[in-house]
Design a protein around this motif. Structure first.
Motif, PDB file in Angstrom:
ATOM      1  N   VAL A  43       2.194   1.048   5.171  1.00 21.86           N
ATOM      2  CA  VAL A  43       3.452   0.321   5.066  1.00 21.86           C
ATOM      3  C   VAL A  43       3.225  -1.079   4.498  1.00 21.86           C
ATOM      4  O   VAL A  43       4.105  -1.650   3.848  1.00 21.86           O
ATOM      5  N   ARG A  44       2.046  -1.609   4.707  1.00 22.68           N
ATOM      6  CA  ARG A  44       1.736  -2.919   4.134  1.00 22.68           C
ATOM      7  C   ARG A  44       1.727  -2.845   2.598  1.00 22.68           C
ATOM      8  O   ARG A  44       2.018  -3.836   1.927  1.00 22.68           O
ATOM      9  N   LYS A  45       1.399  -1.675   2.069  1.00 23.04           N
ATOM     10  CA  LYS A  45       1.488  -1.486   0.615  1.00 23.04           C
ATOM     11  C   LYS A  45       2.946  -1.514   0.158  1.00 23.04           C
ATOM     12  O   LYS A  45       3.265  -2.022  -0.917  1.00 23.04           O
ATOM     13  N   SER A  46       3.848  -0.955   0.957  1.00 24.78           N
ATOM     14  CA  SER A  46       5.274  -1.006   0.633  1.00 24.78           C
ATOM     15  C   SER A  46       5.786  -2.445   0.631  1.00 24.78           C
ATOM     16  O   SER A  46       6.593  -2.839  -0.211  1.00 24.78           O
ATOM     17  N   ILE A  47       5.309  -3.224   1.599  1.00 21.75           N
ATOM     18  CA  ILE A  47       5.685  -4.642   1.648  1.00 21.75           C
ATOM     19  C   ILE A  47       5.191  -5.355   0.393  1.00 21.75           C
ATOM     20  O   ILE A  47       5.931  -6.132  -0.232  1.00 21.75           O
ATOM     21  N   SER A  48       3.957  -5.079   0.009  1.00 22.33           N
ATOM     22  CA  SER A  48       3.390  -5.678  -1.210  1.00 22.33           C
ATOM     23  C   SER A  48       4.186  -5.268  -2.441  1.00 22.33           C
ATOM     24  O   SER A  48       4.472  -6.092  -3.317  1.00 22.33           O
ATOM     25  N   PHE A  49       4.582  -3.988  -2.502  1.00 23.30           N
ATOM     26  CA  PHE A  49       5.385  -3.498  -3.623  1.00 23.30           C
ATOM     27  C   PHE A  49       6.692  -4.282  -3.732  1.00 23.30           C
ATOM     28  O   PHE A  49       7.079  -4.730  -4.823  1.00 23.30           O
ATOM     29  N   CYS A  50       7.391  -4.423  -2.622  1.00 26.49           N
ATOM     30  CA  CYS A  50       8.681  -5.128  -2.629  1.00 26.49           C
ATOM     31  C   CYS A  50       8.525  -6.566  -3.120  1.00 26.49           C
ATOM     32  O   CYS A  50       9.355  -7.070  -3.885  1.00 26.49           O
ATOM     33  N   LYS A  51       7.446  -7.215  -2.698  1.00 27.51           N
ATOM     34  CA  LYS A  51       7.226  -8.592  -3.122  1.00 27.51           C
ATOM     35  C   LYS A  51       6.927  -8.677  -4.618  1.00 27.51           C
ATOM     36  O   LYS A  51       7.402  -9.582  -5.311  1.00 27.51           O
TER      37      LYS A  51
END
Length: 281
Positions: free
Chosen positions: A183-191
Motif C-alpha cells: 500500500v505504501r507503493k500506492s501512496i507513492s503512486f498518488c504523490k
C-alpha cells in the motif's frame, strides 16, 4: 507548408476535440470522483467500493460505480446485475445498469455476452475503454462516481487520473505487513501523479464472533491506521471481517440491507460519514 499556414499543422482531430468536450461536459455533472485503490489483490477492494456506493446511495445521494478492473470485473456480480448494456439507435449514449434509483453501474462485464471470457488488452486499449466509460455513458447528474480500480499501480489507475484529473483516491489495505508494504507503493503512486488521497480504509480488521461478541485478530489490527499516521493521511476506519459480506457479494445482495446491525455494516456507515465530512458533502 500551405497546410501549416492555413492552420492545418497542429490542429486537433475534430473527433478527438468532440470527445474531449464530451468528457469535460460529463465530468462537470459529477460532484465528487473517488478512485478506490489497493497495493495488492485480495484485500477486499471491490467489496469496499460496492459497499461504499450502496451506503452513499442509501443516504439519498446519486451514485455511479465504474468498474475499471478490466481483467477481473466483479462489480456487476456483487450488485446482482444481469444482462448486457446494448446500444440503441434512438439514444446517443449508453444507459448504465441500474441497481436502484440512486445507484448506477458500468463494467466491462456489462458488454460481454460470455461473462467468463478473458479480456486480453494492452495499455492503449484500456485507456480508450476507460475514457469511453465516461464519454459514451449517460451518467446524468451524480453526487459521487466511485471508480473500482484493479490492484497495483498499472495502466488502469494511471488512465483514470489522466481522464479524471480531479479524482481523489481511497486506499484499501489489510492490517498485515505484506499488504502495508504494497500500500505504501500506492501512496507513492498518488504523490507522483499529484492525485489527492482522501483517506485509507483498513479492511478485514479483526473478526467479531457472532456468538460471544469477542474480536479475533485474524490478520492483526491497526496497521492501516499506523500507516495513515505515518504518511499524514486521513484514516477512514476499520472494517471487521464478516463471512456474510462474501455471501452477500456472491449472491448479488446488499450486505448492508440484509445485515444492517452487523459490526461491519455499522463500520461502513462510519467510513461514509468520515468521507462526507472530508468532502464537505
Amino acid at each position: 507548408m500551405g497546410d501549416c499556414q492555413s492552420g492545418g499543422c497542429g490542429s486537433q482531430n475534430p473527433a478527438k476535440q468532440q470527445q474531449e468536450a464530451e468528457l469535460k461536459n460529463t465530468l462537470s455533472k459529477i460532484k465528487h470522483k473517488l478512485i478506490v485503490m489497493s497495493g495488492k489483490g485480495g484485500v477486499g477492494k471491490t467489496s469496499v467500493s460496492v459497499n461504499l456506493a450502496i451506503a452513499l446511495a442509501n443516504k439519498g445521494f446519486k451514485v455511479g460505480i465504474m468498474d475499471v478492473d478490466l481483467h477481473g470485473p466483479d462489480v456487476p456480480r456483487m450488485l446482482g446485475l444481469k444482462g448486457e448494456v446494448v446500444a440503441s439507435k434512438d439514444m446517443p449514449k449508453l444507459t448504465p445498469m441500474s441497481y436502484s434509483d440512486n445507484l448506477k453501474a458500468i463494467s466491462m462485464e456489462c458488454f460481454m455476452p460470455n461473462k467468463d471470457d478473458a479480456v486480453i488488452w494492452r495499455g492503449p486499449l484500456k485507456h480508450s475503454a476507460i475514457n469511453q466509460f465516461i464519454t459514451d455513458i449517460d451518467w446524468g447528474e451524480l453526487d459521487f462516481l466511485i471508480v473500482d480500480s484493479p490492484p497495483g499501480t498499472g495502466d488502469e489507475p494511471l488512465s483514470v487520473i489522466q481522464t479524471i484529473p480531479d479524482a481523489k483516491s481511497i486506499i484499501v489495505t489489510t492490517p498485515q505487513e505484506v499488504a502495508l508494504s504494497d500500500v505504501r507503493k500506492s501512496i507513492s503512486f498518488c504523490k507522483k501523479v499529484n492525485m489527492d488521497i482522501l483517506g485509507m480504509v483498513e479492511n478485514m480488521s479483526g473478526y467479531v464472533c457472532p456468538h460471544c461478541g469477542e474480536t479475533a485478530e485474524l490478520f492483526g489490527t491497526g496497521g492501516g491506521e499506523t500507516t495513515s499516521n505515518q504518511f499524514n493521511i486521513s484514516f477512514l476506519g476499520k472494517i471487521p471481517f464478516d463471512p456474510k459480506i462474501v455471501k452477500a457479494g456472491d449472491s448479488g445482495k446488499s450486505y448492508q440491507d440484509e445485515f444492517s446491525d452487523a459490526p461491519a455494516a455499522k463500520a461502513f456507515g462510519q467510513v461514509v460519514e468520515k468521507v462526507l465530512t472530508l468532502l464537505n458533502a
